[in-house]
Design an enzyme around this catalytic site. Structure first.
Site, short mmCIF file in Angstrom:
data_model
loop_
_atom_site.label_atom_id
_atom_site.label_comp_id
_atom_site.label_asym_id
_atom_site.label_seq_id
_atom_site.Cartn_x
_atom_site.Cartn_y
_atom_site.Cartn_z
N CYS A 98 -9.81 -3.89 -10.19
CA CYS A 98 -9.36 -2.65 -9.57
C CYS A 98 -7.97 -2.80 -8.96
CB CYS A 98 -10.35 -2.15 -8.53
SG CYS A 98 -10.53 -3.28 -7.15
N HIS A 155 0.82 -1.22 0.00
CA HIS A 155 0.00 0.00 0.00
C HIS A 155 0.85 1.26 0.00
CE1 HIS A 155 -3.11 -2.93 0.90
NE2 HIS A 155 -3.82 -2.11 0.14
N ASP A 201 -4.21 -8.54 -4.00
CA ASP A 201 -4.31 -9.58 -2.98
C ASP A 201 -4.50 -10.95 -3.61
OD1 ASP A 201 -3.93 -8.51 -0.38
OD2 ASP A 201 -5.74 -7.33 -0.67
N GLU A 221 -10.67 -11.24 -4.30
CA GLU A 221 -9.23 -11.07 -4.06
C GLU A 221 -8.67 -12.17 -3.18
OE1 GLU A 221 -8.43 -7.33 -2.10
OE2 GLU A 221 -10.20 -7.46 -0.84
C1 PEP Z 1 -6.41 -5.54 -4.41
O1 PEP Z 1 -6.14 -6.31 -3.50
O2 PEP Z 1 -6.15 -5.77 -5.62
C2 PEP Z 1 -7.09 -4.26 -4.14
C3 PEP Z 1 -7.52 -3.48 -5.11
O3 PEP Z 1 -7.21 -3.90 -2.84
P1 PEP Z 1 -6.01 -3.30 -1.95
O4 PEP Z 1 -4.85 -3.04 -2.87
O5 PEP Z 1 -6.54 -2.08 -1.31
O6 PEP Z 1 -5.74 -4.42 -0.99
MG MG Z 2 -6.99 -5.99 -1.54
#
Ligand code: PEP
Ligand code: MG
Length: 598
Positions: A525, A207, A478, A454
């Protein structure tokens, strides 16, 4: 002098280090070596009954510090020549100070005897040891005093778990050089005042990396030996976030080269900005929905400026970061409503809180333990929201109220069972009834409720989920982590974090097909959506919605406009017949290379 592969001119005096470039762009500025700053410590008294707990806190900080040092030591082996041995020697000395040493014993005794907090006990013990060593008048031991101070500062930092608030005092385009930068720290970096950052730890899809891209801060992570090489605050640094390069003390010629490169990137960006007015449509006329992910409020303007057709993923975590209290319903409502107004009638997908793993804000520290053996497999995301219903209900109420301002979709992170989805739907209906009783007008049809795909279990059970979810959003970040058992935040594992692994692609395909059978919308996403390299494959698999960091939209759009959907579908089918990810990558890259430019 010699010319390197990036076209730069490397002078003997400059120091070039490589890592993983996670956010492209060039930054040139003075170094700010945040990690070395000693944090101010306050003394507090503890009672007899609290001694054990305080010693427990200290033991935890010792364990975390040892873990960090062992990790640094492994990474040091990648350094060239004698640097590897020298650093390993130093880190071994630091590790020894955390074993059953005089320092550790002394701190424990002080906590018990003087009844002071662990931070202050460390400070006192380090001072005391400094005096003893100085009195010995031995140059070797005198050098050890500095090491003890450094280890003491590391322990205090780990005890305080504090973001580096000092970022807010930077204003001269500094380049932050640190061992680690958390997502919370990144959220504090103002791109108008900070040039970029480089760290020793971190994974490309962590993140922190996502935040850096969100802010457009050029950054390089997983740079071995960075802090050893960095001399002092103010030293000039160049960051090339695209190439994953950090240059300390660049020569005049190198600075010139990177200034020119920065100009060139700015020109490219201006050219790409023309994309804003063009539709994301393939050469054979298939229109694709290109939306923006939003981590921080500053991205709303970027989403609009880059022509986002909606917000495909609003990560609500930032609302909880860098504060000690929790955001209430009104505060969240105001924020969501501002997004809906900003997007002027375009859809906004609000995701409920997804904390845990590599994102654990201070305000929620009491709810989910960051120090469990496997936080990524623990009480995170929807699991936490369902256990702490107040967290969930507050968010749902704010989201429902915001739906009066425009089309809202509600997205649930880390869904792994049908039961979780059902329980949230019940909660949503209950919260809606409560709001109506409060006299708040809500539309008859509540906003669509979607599941993130995910976790491999969700992809494999996508048929059942598609029967009850209103839409799917595939979180590849994920999904890759959990399918391949690769920690997305771990720089050591980064080479194995492979979006083109056939297992990952099959799970993506499962989810798309299940959604198609039930005729519910499905998009991606995760970071894969924002990389033009994967566009042909994702669209060829049947996706028509991609959501990504706003700055990535123009390039992906450019790629889509060069694509022929029939050919992309055929190539995706050929790719899905392969068992080897090397072959998959070759088939995809060949296809991409054939694409005609715009
Ligand atoms: C993901 O896991 O691809 C996602 C979009 O969520 P995050 O990156 O916030 O875990
Ligand atoms: Mg995620």
């Amino acid at each position: 002098m010699r010319t390197d592969e990036n076209g730069g001119v490397a002078a003997a005096s400059e120091h070039r280090l490589t890592g993983i470039g996670v956010s492209p762009g060039i930054a040139i500025g003075p170094a700010y070596v945040g990690e070395r700053g000693e944090l101010p410590v306050e003394e507090s008294r503890i009672s007899e009954a609290d001694i054990e707990a305080e010693q427990g806190r200290f033991a935890e900080a010792v364990a975390t510090s040892s873990r960090q040092l062992r990790k640094l030591r492994t990474r040091a082996t990648a350094l060239p020549g004698s640097a590897a041995d020298e650093i390993a020697f130093l880190l071994d000395a630091h590790l020894a100070m955390l074993a059953n040493s005089r320092l550790v014993r002394g701190v424990n005794q002080r906590i018990a005897r003087d009844k002071v907090n662990a931070e202050r006990a460390i400070q006192l013990e380090v001072e005391e040891l400094g005096k003893i060593f100085a009195a010995m008048d031995d140059p070797y031991l005198a050098a050890r005093i500095d090491d003890i101070r450094v280890v003491g500062a590391r322990l205090i930092r780990n005890l305080l778990k504090k973001p580096y608030v000092a970022y807010s005092t930077l204003s001269g385009g500094e380049i932050v050089l640190a061992e680690e930068v958390t997502p919370g720290d990144t959220a504090l970096m103002d791109p108008r005042r900070i040039g970029g950052f480089a760290t020793e730890f971190g994974g490309p899809e962590s993140h922190t990396a996502i935040m850096a891209r969100a802010l457009g801060l050029p950054s390089v992570i997983a740079v071995p030996g960075l802090l050893e090489a960095a001399k002092a605050d103010g030293q000039v640094v160049v960051i090339d976030g695209g190439a994953g390069l950090v240059i300390l003390d660049p020569s005049t010629a190198t600075i010139e080269h990177y200034r020119a490169r920065r100009e060139e990137l700015a020109r490219e960006k201006r050219l790409l900005s023309r994309m804003r007015r063009l539709a994301p449509v393939t050469r054979d006329g298939i229109e694709i929905e290109l939306e923006a992910n939003l981590e921080l409020p500053v991205e709303l303007d970027l989403a609009v400026a880059n022509g986002a057709m909606g917000l495909g993923l609003v990560r609500t975590e930032f609302l909880y970061m860098n504060r000690e209290d929790l955001p209430g319903e009104d505060e969240q409502y105001e924020f969501f409503a501002s997004l809906l107004r900003g997007m002027a009638g375009k859809p906004v997908t609000l995701r409920t809180l997804d904390v845990g793993g590599d994102k654990l804000p201070e305000a929620l520290a009491g709810y989910a333990a960051a120090d469990t053996a496997n936080p990524a497999l623990g009480l995170r995301a929807i699991r936490l929201s369902l256990r702490e219903r107040k967290l969930l209900d507050t968010q749902l109420a704010a989201m429902l109220r915001a739906a009066a301002e425009g089309p809202v979709r509600i997205l649930l992170p880390m869904i792994s069972t049908l039961d979780e989805l059902r329980r949230v739907r019940e909660a949503l209906e209950q919260v809606a009834r409560r709001l109506r009783r409060r006299g708040i007008k809500l539309p008859d049809a509540l906003p669509p409720l979607g599941a993130m795909i995910e976790v491999p279990a969700a992809a494999l059970a996508a048929d059942a989920l598609a029967g009850e979810a209103d839409f799917f959003s595939i979180g590849t970040n994920d999904l890759i982590q959990y399918t391949l058992a690769i920690d997305r935040t771990d720089e050591e594992m980064a080479p194995l974090y492979n979006p083109l692994h056939p297992a990952v692609l099959r799970l993506i395909q499962f989810a798309i097909e299940a959604a198609a059978r039930r005729q519910i919308p499905v998009g991606v996403c995760g970071e894969m959506a924002g990389d033009p390299r994967y566009a042909a494959l994702l669209l060829g698999l049947g996706l028509r919605e991609l959501s990504m960091a706003p700055r990535r939209i123009p390039r992906v759009k450019q790629r889509i406009r060069c694509l022929d959907m029939v050919a992309a579908t055929r190539r995706a089918q050929a790719i899905m017949d392969q068992a080897d990810s090397g072959r998959i990558a070759a088939l995809l890259d060949d296809f991409n290379a054939m694409a005609e430019p715009l």
